[in-house]
Design an enzyme around this catalytic site. Structure first.
Site, PDB file in Angstrom:
ATOM      1  N   GLY A 154     -22.847  14.888 -12.842  1.00 39.46           N
ATOM      2  CA  GLY A 154     -22.980  13.562 -13.477  1.00 39.46           C
ATOM      3  C   GLY A 154     -23.443  12.478 -12.514  1.00 39.46           C
ATOM      4  O   GLY A 154     -23.160  11.297 -12.735  1.00 39.46           O
ATOM      5  N   ALA A 208      -5.907  -1.847  -4.564  1.00 41.54           N
ATOM      6  CA  ALA A 208      -5.395  -0.470  -4.489  1.00 41.54           C
ATOM      7  C   ALA A 208      -6.031   0.376  -5.582  1.00 41.54           C
ATOM      8  O   ALA A 208      -6.062  -0.011  -6.744  1.00 41.54           O
ATOM      9  CB  ALA A 208      -3.876  -0.465  -4.650  1.00 41.54           C
ATOM     10  N   ASN A 244     -30.769   7.689  -0.940  1.00 35.48           N
ATOM     11  CA  ASN A 244     -29.867   8.314   0.041  1.00 35.48           C
ATOM     12  C   ASN A 244     -30.649   8.939   1.195  1.00 35.48           C
ATOM     13  O   ASN A 244     -30.255   8.825   2.355  1.00 35.48           O
ATOM     14  CB  ASN A 244     -29.002   9.383  -0.640  1.00 35.48           C
ATOM     15  N   ASP A 257     -19.518  -1.769  -9.305  1.00 34.29           N
ATOM     16  CA  ASP A 257     -20.726  -1.773 -10.145  1.00 34.29           C
ATOM     17  C   ASP A 257     -20.844  -0.491 -10.962  1.00 34.29           C
ATOM     18  O   ASP A 257     -21.616  -0.425 -11.923  1.00 34.29           O
ATOM     19  CB  ASP A 257     -21.994  -1.983  -9.290  1.00 34.29           C
ATOM     20  N   GLU A 258     -20.049   0.552 -10.600  1.00 31.63           N
ATOM     21  CA  GLU A 258     -20.195   1.845 -11.286  1.00 31.63           C
ATOM     22  C   GLU A 258     -19.785   1.776 -12.752  1.00 31.63           C
ATOM     23  O   GLU A 258     -20.148   2.648 -13.537  1.00 31.63           O
ATOM     24  CB  GLU A 258     -19.380   2.927 -10.570  1.00 31.63           C
ATOM     25  N   TYR A 282     -13.843   8.453 -12.086  1.00 32.03           N
ATOM     26  CA  TYR A 282     -13.561   7.255 -11.277  1.00 32.03           C
ATOM     27  C   TYR A 282     -14.040   6.000 -11.996  1.00 32.03           C
ATOM     28  O   TYR A 282     -13.265   5.057 -12.210  1.00 32.03           O
ATOM     29  CB  TYR A 282     -14.229   7.355  -9.901  1.00 32.03           C
ATOM     30  N   SER A 283     -15.329   5.983 -12.389  1.00 35.45           N
ATOM     31  CA  SER A 283     -15.848   4.742 -12.982  1.00 35.45           C
ATOM     32  C   SER A 283     -15.213   4.477 -14.343  1.00 35.45           C
ATOM     33  O   SER A 283     -15.011   3.314 -14.716  1.00 35.45           O
ATOM     34  CB  SER A 283     -17.377   4.752 -13.043  1.00 35.45           C
ATOM     35  N   TYR A 287       7.179   1.525  12.060  1.00 37.27           N
ATOM     36  CA  TYR A 287       8.247   0.904  11.279  1.00 37.27           C
ATOM     37  C   TYR A 287       9.571   1.671  11.372  1.00 37.27           C
ATOM     38  O   TYR A 287      10.490   1.420  10.605  1.00 37.27           O
ATOM     39  CB  TYR A 287       7.810   0.742   9.820  1.00 37.27           C
ATOM     40  N   ASP A 300       0.855  -1.193   0.000  1.00 35.63           N
ATOM     41  CA  ASP A 300       0.000   0.000   0.000  1.00 35.63           C
ATOM     42  C   ASP A 300       0.889   1.241   0.000  1.00 35.63           C
ATOM     43  O   ASP A 300       1.911   1.276   0.689  1.00 35.63           O
ATOM     44  CB  ASP A 300      -0.912  -0.016   1.244  1.00 35.63           C
ATOM     45  N   ARG A 308     -23.998  16.335  -7.076  1.00 33.00           N
ATOM     46  CA  ARG A 308     -22.728  15.898  -7.675  1.00 33.00           C
ATOM     47  C   ARG A 308     -22.857  15.984  -9.199  1.00 33.00           C
ATOM     48  O   ARG A 308     -23.895  15.580  -9.746  1.00 33.00           O
ATOM     49  CB  ARG A 308     -22.474  14.454  -7.227  1.00 33.00           C
TER      50      ARG A 308
HETATM   51  P1  NAD Z   1      -9.933   3.076  -0.183  1.00 33.59           P
HETATM   52  O1  NAD Z   1      -9.824   4.402  -0.860  1.00 33.59           O
HETATM   53  O2  NAD Z   1     -10.476   3.013   1.202  1.00 33.59           O
HETATM   54  O3  NAD Z   1      -8.519   2.363  -0.149  1.00 33.59           O
HETATM   55  C1  NAD Z   1      -7.647   2.367  -1.249  1.00 33.59           C
HETATM   56  C2  NAD Z   1      -6.273   1.938  -0.763  1.00 33.59           C
HETATM   57  O4  NAD Z   1      -5.398   1.911  -1.903  1.00 33.59           O
HETATM   58  C3  NAD Z   1      -5.662   2.872   0.267  1.00 33.59           C
HETATM   59  O5  NAD Z   1      -5.107   2.148   1.328  1.00 33.59           O
HETATM   60  C4  NAD Z   1      -4.585   3.609  -0.519  1.00 33.59           C
HETATM   61  O6  NAD Z   1      -3.466   4.009   0.285  1.00 33.59           O
HETATM   62  C5  NAD Z   1      -4.181   2.561  -1.534  1.00 33.59           C
HETATM   63  N1  NAD Z   1      -3.590   3.157  -2.758  1.00 33.59           N
HETATM   64  C6  NAD Z   1      -4.091   4.200  -3.476  1.00 33.59           C
HETATM   65  N2  NAD Z   1      -3.260   4.487  -4.495  1.00 33.59           N
HETATM   66  C7  NAD Z   1      -2.224   3.604  -4.425  1.00 33.59           C
HETATM   67  C8  NAD Z   1      -1.066   3.384  -5.206  1.00 33.59           C
HETATM   68  N3  NAD Z   1      -0.785   4.157  -6.272  1.00 33.59           N
HETATM   69  N4  NAD Z   1      -0.230   2.377  -4.865  1.00 33.59           N
HETATM   70  C9  NAD Z   1      -0.500   1.584  -3.776  1.00 33.59           C
HETATM   71  N5  NAD Z   1      -1.577   1.763  -2.985  1.00 33.59           N
HETATM   72  C10 NAD Z   1      -2.428   2.760  -3.312  1.00 33.59           C
HETATM   73  O7  NAD Z   1     -10.773   2.163  -1.171  1.00 33.59           O
HETATM   74  P2  NAD Z   1     -11.885   1.061  -0.857  1.00 33.59           P
HETATM   75  O8  NAD Z   1     -13.179   1.725  -0.700  1.00 33.59           O
HETATM   76  O9  NAD Z   1     -11.348   0.161   0.185  1.00 33.59           O
HETATM   77  O10 NAD Z   1     -11.894   0.300  -2.257  1.00 33.59           O
HETATM   78  C11 NAD Z   1     -10.973  -0.752  -2.520  1.00 33.59           C
HETATM   79  C12 NAD Z   1     -11.228  -1.293  -3.919  1.00 33.59           C
HETATM   80  O11 NAD Z   1     -12.559  -1.765  -4.021  1.00 33.59           O
HETATM   81  C13 NAD Z   1     -11.074  -0.241  -5.024  1.00 33.59           C
HETATM   82  O12 NAD Z   1     -10.463  -0.861  -6.118  1.00 33.59           O
HETATM   83  C14 NAD Z   1     -12.500   0.177  -5.338  1.00 33.59           C
HETATM   84  O13 NAD Z   1     -12.603   0.588  -6.670  1.00 33.59           O
HETATM   85  C15 NAD Z   1     -13.236  -1.120  -5.098  1.00 33.59           C
HETATM   86  N6  NAD Z   1     -14.653  -0.985  -4.681  1.00 33.59           N
HETATM   87  C16 NAD Z   1     -15.001  -0.187  -3.627  1.00 33.59           C
HETATM   88  C17 NAD Z   1     -16.323  -0.137  -3.206  1.00 33.59           C
HETATM   89  C18 NAD Z   1     -16.755   0.709  -2.027  1.00 33.59           C
HETATM   90  O14 NAD Z   1     -17.963   0.810  -1.769  1.00 33.59           O
HETATM   91  N7  NAD Z   1     -15.859   1.319  -1.275  1.00 33.59           N
HETATM   92  C19 NAD Z   1     -17.298  -0.885  -3.882  1.00 33.59           C
HETATM   93  C20 NAD Z   1     -16.899  -1.680  -4.971  1.00 33.59           C
HETATM   94  C21 NAD Z   1     -15.567  -1.725  -5.339  1.00 33.59           C
HETATM   95  O1  DAU Z   2     -20.984   1.506  -6.090  1.00 27.56           O
HETATM   96  C1  DAU Z   2     -19.694   1.222  -5.618  1.00 27.56           C
HETATM   97  C2  DAU Z   2     -18.969   2.522  -5.324  1.00 27.56           C
HETATM   98  O2  DAU Z   2     -19.527   3.038  -4.124  1.00 27.56           O
HETATM   99  C3  DAU Z   2     -17.473   2.339  -5.182  1.00 27.56           C
HETATM  100  O3  DAU Z   2     -16.942   1.902  -6.403  1.00 27.56           O
HETATM  101  C4  DAU Z   2     -16.809   3.661  -4.761  1.00 27.56           C
HETATM  102  O4  DAU Z   2     -15.421   3.461  -4.539  1.00 27.56           O
HETATM  103  C5  DAU Z   2     -17.455   4.125  -3.468  1.00 27.56           C
HETATM  104  O5  DAU Z   2     -16.915   5.374  -3.072  1.00 27.56           O
HETATM  105  C6  DAU Z   2     -18.971   4.253  -3.649  1.00 27.56           C
HETATM  106  O6  DAU Z   2     -19.304   5.330  -4.562  1.00 27.56           O
HETATM  107  P1  DAU Z   2     -20.528   6.323  -4.294  1.00 27.56           P
HETATM  108  O7  DAU Z   2     -20.282   7.565  -5.041  1.00 27.56           O
HETATM  109  O8  DAU Z   2     -21.822   5.625  -4.486  1.00 27.56           O
HETATM  110  O9  DAU Z   2     -20.328   6.547  -2.687  1.00 27.56           O
HETATM  111  P2  DAU Z   2     -20.424   7.869  -1.793  1.00 27.56           P
HETATM  112  O10 DAU Z   2     -20.395   7.413  -0.370  1.00 27.56           O
HETATM  113  O11 DAU Z   2     -19.461   8.909  -2.214  1.00 27.56           O
HETATM  114  O12 DAU Z   2     -21.895   8.382  -2.121  1.00 27.56           O
HETATM  115  C7  DAU Z   2     -23.034   7.571  -1.888  1.00 27.56           C
HETATM  116  C8  DAU Z   2     -24.247   8.337  -2.348  1.00 27.56           C
HETATM  117  O13 DAU Z   2     -24.446   9.446  -1.464  1.00 27.56           O
HETATM  118  C9  DAU Z   2     -24.107   8.939  -3.730  1.00 27.56           C
HETATM  119  O14 DAU Z   2     -25.381   8.916  -4.369  1.00 27.56           O
HETATM  120  C10 DAU Z   2     -23.684  10.375  -3.481  1.00 27.56           C
HETATM  121  C11 DAU Z   2     -24.369  10.701  -2.162  1.00 27.56           C
HETATM  122  N1  DAU Z   2     -23.650  11.633  -1.265  1.00 27.56           N
HETATM  123  C12 DAU Z   2     -22.343  11.415  -0.994  1.00 27.56           C
HETATM  124  C13 DAU Z   2     -21.646  12.240  -0.143  1.00 27.56           C
HETATM  125  C14 DAU Z   2     -20.166  12.018   0.131  1.00 27.56           C
HETATM  126  C15 DAU Z   2     -24.345  12.677  -0.658  1.00 27.56           C
HETATM  127  O15 DAU Z   2     -25.557  12.851  -0.894  1.00 27.56           O
HETATM  128  N2  DAU Z   2     -23.659  13.494   0.189  1.00 27.56           N
HETATM  129  C16 DAU Z   2     -22.329  13.338   0.463  1.00 27.56           C
HETATM  130  O16 DAU Z   2     -21.749  14.154   1.226  1.00 27.56           O
END
Ligand code: NAD
Ligand code: DAU
Length: 350
Positions: free
Chosen positions: A290, A83, A256, A132-133, A157-158, A348, A34, A288
């Site tokens: 888009g 990552a 939401n 899923d995005e 992002y997506s 570390y 990481d 937001r």
């Molecule tokens: P997160 O942002 O919490 O964690 C990402 C991690 O990747 C962090 O620890 C960061 O330090 C590390 N990282 C970022 N850039 C890096 C680099 N260049 N080299 C090495 N490490 C790096 O993300 P998350 O929410 O835990 O998501 C993890 C994975 O799951 C992602 O690929 C995301 O697209 C996918 N995903 C997330 C969700 C969600 O709801 N959070 C849903 C579906 C898929």
């Molecule tokens: O669908 C999977 C995705 O879910 C992952 O791939 C992404 O990494 C993860 O961040 C998440 O994306 P979203 O954009 O759906 O999550 P977020 O928590 O940012 O937003 C959830 C919903 O809430 C979205 O419709 C935007 C809305 N939102 C978000 C924030 C941060 C608000 O209304 N207010 C806010 O302040």
């Protein structure tokens, strides 16, 4: 004995995957790579940091020389690649960071795996974790995303995740690299960085700050408990079919605004506030750009073929999540103050 590289293991989902693998597979060596960006937090893993089958390596997946050397030295049997830059709002203000890590970083890992494994792909596996995005947005009445839904990403992002998915499949089709892929819906649970909707709302409610809701709060997300995602990753890594894709979802769609109202109810009870108090903090703000209307996943293939299903009802999961944040004030304080970023140097001696 298997040696597995987990990338992004200090992040939200990655830390749950690392913990599951380290605890469940004592005979595996788990290497957590990481870069510790703002989203990486080693305080997510203090409980397993000293386990003999776990090692942390700080490094950037976009660094070609470093990644090639790592694969040569370590001789990994498998890669679970999480990552990424993961926050949609950040991708709107800084798309290049998403292209660098999510696209270039993924291809860099694919190249290193291909070169390290070229003598024999037998027993090797590159597992790419996606979202899923990539499928775009659904109308209210449309059917769910399946594994064959056409890609139609809208945010930087997506689009970056869709691009990385295409590269993973291209390495399978062109070079025969053994890969598997999954696309998951929105996760929630412990250790979620408080820029995302649920932990942001918990933190704001606790501190009596406004809860920002984009637009009218009508957008729909399909929420899955992060531990259930980690369980699915375990099953797919071990039993998924080579070259295949699996959708993972919670079968749990919420607008939401309904979700935040439910969270406010739970927080009122937990904080001993009068019913309706926290909901007064709900504040509608500019939408937001888009903003995808609805995500909803059909995970029947994973359920049918590999026997996975979500273990937790959403309301129970939300309560557990609220309890975790209330019980782990120090974690939240360290994240919001930035102190968590000093943990690596302290731990570390760097
Ligand atoms: P997160 O942002 O919490 O964690 C990402 C991690 O990747 C962090 O620890 C960061 O330090 C590390 N990282 C970022 N850039 C890096 C680099 N260049 N080299 C090495 N490490 C790096 O993300 P998350 O929410 O835990 O998501 C993890 C994975 O799951 C992602 O690929 C995301 O697209 C996918 N995903 C997330 C969700 C969600 O709801 N959070 C849903 C579906 C898929
Ligand atoms: O669908 C999977 C995705 O879910 C992952 O791939 C992404 O990494 C993860 O961040 C998440 O994306 P979203 O954009 O759906 O999550 P977020 O928590 O940012 O937003 C959830 C919903 O809430 C979205 O419709 C935007 C809305 N939102 C978000 C924030 C941060 C608000 O209304 N207010 C806010 O302040």
């Amino acid at each position: 004995m298997k040696k597995i590289l987990i990338t992004g293991g200090a992040g939200f989902i990655g830390s749950h995957v690392v913990r599951l693998f380290v605890s469940k597979y004592a005979d595996y060596q788990i290497v957590n790579l990481d870069a510790l960006t703002y989203a990486g937090n080693l305080e997510n893993l203090t409980d397993i940091a000293d386990k003999p089958n776990y090692r942390f390596v700080k490094g950037d997946i976009t660094d070609e020389a470093f990644i090639n050397q790592l694969f040569e030295n370590e001789q990994f049997d498998g890669v679970i690649h999480l990552a990424a830059e993961s926050h949609v709002d950040r991708s709107i203000t800084d798309p290049m960071a998403f292209i660098r890590t999510n696209v270039f970083g993924t291809v860099n890992l694919l190249n290193a795996a291909k070169n390290a494994w070229k003598a024999a792909y037998e027993g090797k596996r590159f597992y790419h974790i996606s979202t899923d995005e990539v499928y775009g947005a659904l109308d209210f009445d449309a059917t769910l995303f399946t594994e064959t839904t056409k890609y139609d990403p809208h945010s930087p992002y997506s689009a970056s995740k869709a691009s990385s998915d295409h590269f993973v499949r291209a390495y399978h089709d062109t070079y025969g690299l053994p890969i598997v892929l999954s696309n998951c819906s929105n996760n929630y649970g412990a250790n979620h960085f408080p820029e995302k909707l649920i932990p942001l709302a918990i933190n704001n409610i606790k501190n009596n700050r406004p809860i920002p809701i984009y637009g009218k709060g009508e957008n729909i997300r399909d929420w899955l408990w992060v531990n259930d995602h980690a369980r699915a990753i375990d099953v797919i890594f071990h039993n998924g079919k080579n070259g295949d894709t699996y959708n993972i979802g919670g079968i749990n769609e919420w607008t939401n605004i309904d979700l935040i109202r439910k969270l406010c109810e739970i927080m009122d009870k937990k904080l001993g506030r009068e019913a309706g108090n926290s909901a007064k903090l709900i504040t509608f703000v500019t939408d937001r750009a888009g903003h995808d209307l609805r995500y909803a996943i059909d995970s029947s293939k994973l359920q049918r073929e590999l026997g996975w299903k979500p273990s937790l009802q959403f309301e129970e999961g939300l309560e557990k999540t609220v309890d975790w944040y209330l019980d782990n004030q120090a974690w939240l304080d360290n994240v919001t103050s930035g102190a968590y970023q000093k943990y690596y140097e302290k731990q570390y001696n760097r």
